[in-house]
Scaffold this motif. Structure first.
Motif, PDB file in Angstrom:
ATOM      1  N   LEU A 134     -17.593-120.445 -30.647  1.00 62.85           N
ATOM      2  CA  LEU A 134     -17.435-120.075 -29.239  1.00 62.85           C
ATOM      3  C   LEU A 134     -18.213-118.819 -28.875  1.00 62.85           C
ATOM      4  CD1 LEU A 134     -13.628-120.804 -28.934  1.00 62.85           C
ATOM      5  CD2 LEU A 134     -15.483-122.138 -27.934  1.00 62.85           C
ATOM      6  N   GLY A 135     -18.580-118.017 -29.871  1.00 61.95           N
ATOM      7  CA  GLY A 135     -19.330-116.794 -29.608  1.00 61.95           C
ATOM      8  C   GLY A 135     -19.539-116.010 -30.889  1.00 61.95           C
ATOM      9  N   LEU A 136     -20.340-114.965 -30.810  1.00 59.53           N
ATOM     10  CA  LEU A 136     -20.691-114.181 -31.983  1.00 59.53           C
ATOM     11  C   LEU A 136     -19.495-113.475 -32.604  1.00 59.53           C
ATOM     12  CD1 LEU A 136     -24.026-112.523 -30.803  1.00 59.53           C
ATOM     13  CD2 LEU A 136     -23.756-114.463 -32.340  1.00 59.53           C
ATOM     14  N   SER A 137     -18.497-113.142 -31.790  1.00 54.76           N
ATOM     15  CA  SER A 137     -17.358-112.384 -32.306  1.00 54.76           C
ATOM     16  C   SER A 137     -16.311-113.261 -32.984  1.00 54.76           C
ATOM     17  CB  SER A 137     -16.694-111.600 -31.158  1.00 54.76           C
ATOM     18  OG  SER A 137     -16.207-112.488 -30.169  1.00 54.76           O
ATOM     19  N   GLU A 138     -16.505-114.569 -32.934  1.00 51.70           N
ATOM     20  CA  GLU A 138     -15.467-115.483 -33.414  1.00 51.70           C
ATOM     21  C   GLU A 138     -15.610-115.834 -34.888  1.00 51.70           C
ATOM     22  OE1 GLU A 138     -13.755-119.820 -32.099  1.00 51.70           O
ATOM     23  OE2 GLU A 138     -15.874-119.560 -32.527  1.00 51.70           O
ATOM     24  N   THR A 139     -16.825-116.053 -35.356  1.00 49.81           N
ATOM     25  CA  THR A 139     -17.031-116.557 -36.707  1.00 49.81           C
ATOM     26  C   THR A 139     -18.148-115.790 -37.407  1.00 49.81           C
ATOM     27  OG1 THR A 139     -18.529-118.219 -35.793  1.00 49.81           O
ATOM     28  CG2 THR A 139     -16.281-118.926 -36.230  1.00 49.81           C
ATOM     29  N   VAL A 140     -18.140-115.866 -38.739  1.00 49.07           N
ATOM     30  CA  VAL A 140     -19.225-115.302 -39.547  1.00 49.07           C
ATOM     31  C   VAL A 140     -20.147-116.449 -39.945  1.00 49.07           C
ATOM     32  CG1 VAL A 140     -19.837-114.058 -41.653  1.00 49.07           C
ATOM     33  CG2 VAL A 140     -17.710-113.501 -40.442  1.00 49.07           C
ATOM     34  N   VAL A 141     -21.331-116.483 -39.354  1.00 48.89           N
ATOM     35  CA  VAL A 141     -22.331-117.491 -39.694  1.00 48.89           C
ATOM     36  C   VAL A 141     -23.616-116.751 -40.049  1.00 48.89           C
ATOM     37  CG1 VAL A 141     -23.598-119.540 -38.966  1.00 48.89           C
ATOM     38  CG2 VAL A 141     -21.298-119.126 -38.069  1.00 48.89           C
ATOM     39  N   VAL A 142     -24.028-116.851 -41.318  1.00 50.32           N
ATOM     40  CA  VAL A 142     -25.206-116.146 -41.795  1.00 50.32           C
ATOM     41  C   VAL A 142     -26.405-117.089 -41.732  1.00 50.32           C
ATOM     42  CG1 VAL A 142     -26.245-114.877 -43.701  1.00 50.32           C
ATOM     43  CG2 VAL A 142     -23.758-114.758 -43.311  1.00 50.32           C
ATOM     44  N   PHE A 143     -27.372-116.747 -40.874  1.00 46.74           N
ATOM     45  CA  PHE A 143     -28.584-117.535 -40.707  1.00 46.74           C
ATOM     46  C   PHE A 143     -29.732-116.882 -41.485  1.00 46.74           C
ATOM     47  CE2 PHE A 143     -26.218-118.722 -36.844  1.00 46.74           C
ATOM     48  CZ  PHE A 143     -26.356-120.107 -36.892  1.00 46.74           C
ATOM     49  N   PRO A 144     -30.831-117.600 -41.705  1.00 41.97           N
ATOM     50  CA  PRO A 144     -32.003-116.984 -42.336  1.00 41.97           C
ATOM     51  C   PRO A 144     -32.480-115.739 -41.582  1.00 41.97           C
ATOM     52  CG  PRO A 144     -32.249-119.364 -42.294  1.00 41.97           C
ATOM     53  CD  PRO A 144     -31.021-119.049 -41.501  1.00 41.97           C
ATOM     54  N   ALA A 201      -9.716-112.082 -44.124  1.00 45.66           N
ATOM     55  CA  ALA A 201      -9.023-113.085 -44.926  1.00 45.66           C
ATOM     56  C   ALA A 201      -8.801-114.389 -44.190  1.00 45.66           C
ATOM     57  CB  ALA A 201      -7.681-112.519 -45.402  1.00 45.66           C
ATOM     58  N   GLU A 202      -8.675-114.335 -42.857  1.00 46.80           N
ATOM     59  CA  GLU A 202      -8.404-115.559 -42.108  1.00 46.80           C
ATOM     60  C   GLU A 202      -9.681-116.259 -41.646  1.00 46.80           C
ATOM     61  OE1 GLU A 202      -9.217-112.711 -38.774  1.00 46.80           O
ATOM     62  OE2 GLU A 202      -8.590-112.675 -40.869  1.00 46.80           O
ATOM     63  N   LYS A 203     -10.838-115.690 -41.970  1.00 45.57           N
ATOM     64  CA  LYS A 203     -12.104-116.254 -41.524  1.00 45.57           C
ATOM     65  C   LYS A 203     -12.799-117.026 -42.646  1.00 45.57           C
ATOM     66  CE  LYS A 203     -12.150-114.193 -37.412  1.00 45.57           C
ATOM     67  NZ  LYS A 203     -12.064-114.958 -36.148  1.00 45.57           N
ATOM     68  N   LYS A 204     -13.485-118.109 -42.268  1.00 45.45           N
ATOM     69  CA  LYS A 204     -14.356-118.813 -43.181  1.00 45.45           C
ATOM     70  C   LYS A 204     -15.760-118.214 -43.080  1.00 45.45           C
ATOM     71  CE  LYS A 204     -11.471-122.070 -44.589  1.00 45.45           C
ATOM     72  NZ  LYS A 204     -11.037-122.192 -46.011  1.00 45.45           N
ATOM     73  N   ILE A 205     -16.437-118.118 -44.215  1.00 40.41           N
ATOM     74  CA  ILE A 205     -17.802-117.619 -44.230  1.00 40.41           C
ATOM     75  C   ILE A 205     -18.746-118.817 -44.265  1.00 40.41           C
ATOM     76  CG2 ILE A 205     -19.485-116.166 -45.420  1.00 40.41           C
ATOM     77  CD1 ILE A 205     -17.001-114.675 -44.351  1.00 40.41           C
ATOM     78  N   VAL A 206     -19.569-118.934 -43.227  1.00 35.58           N
ATOM     79  CA  VAL A 206     -20.527-120.034 -43.118  1.00 35.58           C
ATOM     80  C   VAL A 206     -21.924-119.478 -43.379  1.00 35.58           C
ATOM     81  CG1 VAL A 206     -21.421-121.885 -41.654  1.00 35.58           C
ATOM     82  CG2 VAL A 206     -19.063-121.078 -41.354  1.00 35.58           C
ATOM     83  N   ILE A 207     -22.668-120.112 -44.261  1.00 32.43           N
ATOM     84  CA  ILE A 207     -24.040-119.703 -44.532  1.00 32.43           C
ATOM     85  C   ILE A 207     -24.947-120.917 -44.384  1.00 32.43           C
ATOM     86  CG2 ILE A 207     -25.645-118.717 -46.208  1.00 32.43           C
ATOM     87  CD1 ILE A 207     -23.391-117.157 -47.419  1.00 32.43           C
ATOM     88  N   GLU A 208     -26.025-120.728 -43.624  1.00 38.68           N
ATOM     89  CA  GLU A 208     -26.966-121.829 -43.406  1.00 38.68           C
ATOM     90  C   GLU A 208     -27.950-121.918 -44.571  1.00 38.68           C
ATOM     91  OE1 GLU A 208     -28.595-123.146 -39.389  1.00 38.68           O
ATOM     92  OE2 GLU A 208     -30.319-122.102 -40.253  1.00 38.68           O
ATOM     93  N   ALA A 209     -28.281-123.142 -44.948  1.00 33.72           N
ATOM     94  CA  ALA A 209     -29.223-123.394 -46.033  1.00 33.72           C
ATOM     95  C   ALA A 209     -30.127-124.551 -45.648  1.00 33.72           C
ATOM     96  CB  ALA A 209     -28.476-123.726 -47.323  1.00 33.72           C
ATOM     97  N   ALA A 210     -31.340-124.536 -46.223  1.00 35.38           N
ATOM     98  CA  ALA A 210     -32.288-125.620 -45.971  1.00 35.38           C
ATOM     99  C   ALA A 210     -32.608-126.408 -47.220  1.00 35.38           C
ATOM    100  CB  ALA A 210     -33.578-125.058 -45.372  1.00 35.38           C
ATOM    101  N   THR A 211     -32.168-125.898 -48.387  1.00 38.27           N
ATOM    102  CA  THR A 211     -32.429-126.572 -49.657  1.00 38.27           C
ATOM    103  C   THR A 211     -31.165-126.523 -50.508  1.00 38.27           C
ATOM    104  OG1 THR A 211     -33.149-124.574 -50.822  1.00 38.27           O
ATOM    105  CG2 THR A 211     -34.828-125.797 -49.579  1.00 38.27           C
ATOM    106  N   LEU A 212     -31.159-127.338 -51.568  1.00 39.45           N
ATOM    107  CA  LEU A 212     -30.033-127.317 -52.500  1.00 39.45           C
ATOM    108  C   LEU A 212     -29.952-125.975 -53.216  1.00 39.45           C
ATOM    109  CD1 LEU A 212     -27.697-128.726 -53.926  1.00 39.45           C
ATOM    110  CD2 LEU A 212     -29.356-129.683 -55.544  1.00 39.45           C
ATOM    111  N   GLU A 213     -31.095-125.408 -53.579  1.00 35.35           N
ATOM    112  CA  GLU A 213     -31.101-124.097 -54.239  1.00 35.35           C
ATOM    113  C   GLU A 213     -30.490-123.037 -53.343  1.00 35.35           C
ATOM    114  OE1 GLU A 213     -34.238-120.907 -56.257  1.00 35.35           O
ATOM    115  OE2 GLU A 213     -34.976-122.570 -55.034  1.00 35.35           O
TER     116      GLU A 213
END
Length: 290
Positions: free
Chosen positions: A161-171, A197-209
């Motif tokens: 919903l916005g930048l303050s809601e979730t942790v999403v790490v992009f390249p 503690a209540e947040k999920k950490i999402v990280i974007e990836a483009a390869t299996l490595e």
């Protein structure tokens, strides 16, 4: 008619008033010249084809703010067929005329989005009912509440919903960190994660490595960007064998014509912005004497 989902999104009264102020300006010159504003009238917004209703409640509020009290509507999420009414109301002609075009424009966009969402969700669930549909914030500025309500009416959930809601790490974030970012992400998450503690950490990836490095850095969720379904399938199997609790998302270029392939790849959900763009719903409006 049947209700697809219960939908509520908060719209402020000032926001709704702003829609009317933008369209009306100072007054309705046409109805003033014709001297018809005080006459009793009826209005109906009707579907010209199969649609999923969305944002009907906001039009009810617009009418009520104009002192219209005789109002009937189909709830957001209701599946309608050609000729079915989304909203019907009776009241002073000027009140109905004030809301007429704003209501039609809102319905045509929102119902178009809701209908596309409903069709995509049905297609994906026919392949695997466990796969979710998540919608992004890649819509034109100012439309977030409408976009969220419309996609919820169609059966999807918002991804972010916005930048303050979730942790999403992009390249783009990793590019600002030393040594490719992975070690810094791991170190920083180790230090700060207890406070999240209540947040999920999402990280974007483009390869299996990259996905493996992301999990080792502390990712709870891997979001694969622009990876084809046939490549995702073995990657999902490999990652789940190593980390059974890992969640996997597919994002980037997901549309109705390729979504079922992604749904069969083993991911938990598809992330898409395509639902916001396309033909509007065809909504007709009639005004008759009361």
């Amino acid at each position: 008619m049947n209700a697809q989902t219960t939908t509520h999104v908060l719209f402020g009264t000032d926001e709704l008033d702003g829609w009317l102020h933008e369209d009306i300006g100072y007054f309705d010159l046409t109805s003033a010249v014709l001297e018809i504003g005080d006459r009793p009238a009826r209005i109906a917004w009707k579907a010209r084809g199969s649609v999923v209703a969305a944002c009907t409640e906001e039009i009810v509020r617009l009418l009520a703010q104009r002192q219209v009290v005789q109002i009937r509507h189909a709830a957001s999420g209701t599946v309608l067929q050609a000729g079915d009414a989304l909203i019907e109301a009776e009241g002073p002609a000027q009140a109905l005329l004030d809301v007429w075009k704003v209501g039609q424009n809102l319905l045509e966009y929102a119902c178009g989005v809701a209908t596309r969402t409903h069709e995509l969700v049905r297609a994906i669930h026919a392949v695997d009912p466990r796969v979710g549909v998540l919608t992004t914030r890649k819509h034109p500025p100012g439309l977030r509440r409408v976009a969220i309500k419309a996609t919820r009416a169609g059966g999807a959930w918002p991804h972010r919903l916005g930048l303050s809601e979730t942790v999403v790490v992009f390249p783009q974030h990793r590019a600002l960190l030393p040594e490719g970012g992975w070690a810094s992400i791991r170190e920083t998450l180790t230090r700060n994660a207890p406070g999240l503690a209540e947040k999920k950490i999402v990280i974007e990836a483009a390869t299996l490595e990259e996905a493996e490095l992301a999990v080792q850095a502390g990712a709870d969720v891997i979001q694969f960007d622009k990876v084809m379904p046939e490549q995702l399938a073995p990657w999902c199997t490999h990652l789940r064998n190593r980390w059974p609790h890992l969640k996997i998302l597919a994002a980037g270029g997901i549309r109705h014509d390729n979504a079922t392939g992604y749904a069969a790849s083993g991911v938990d959900a598809l992330v898409t912005s395509s639902l916001y763009y396309g033909a509007p719903a065809d909504i007709g409006v009639t005004l008759t004497p009361g």
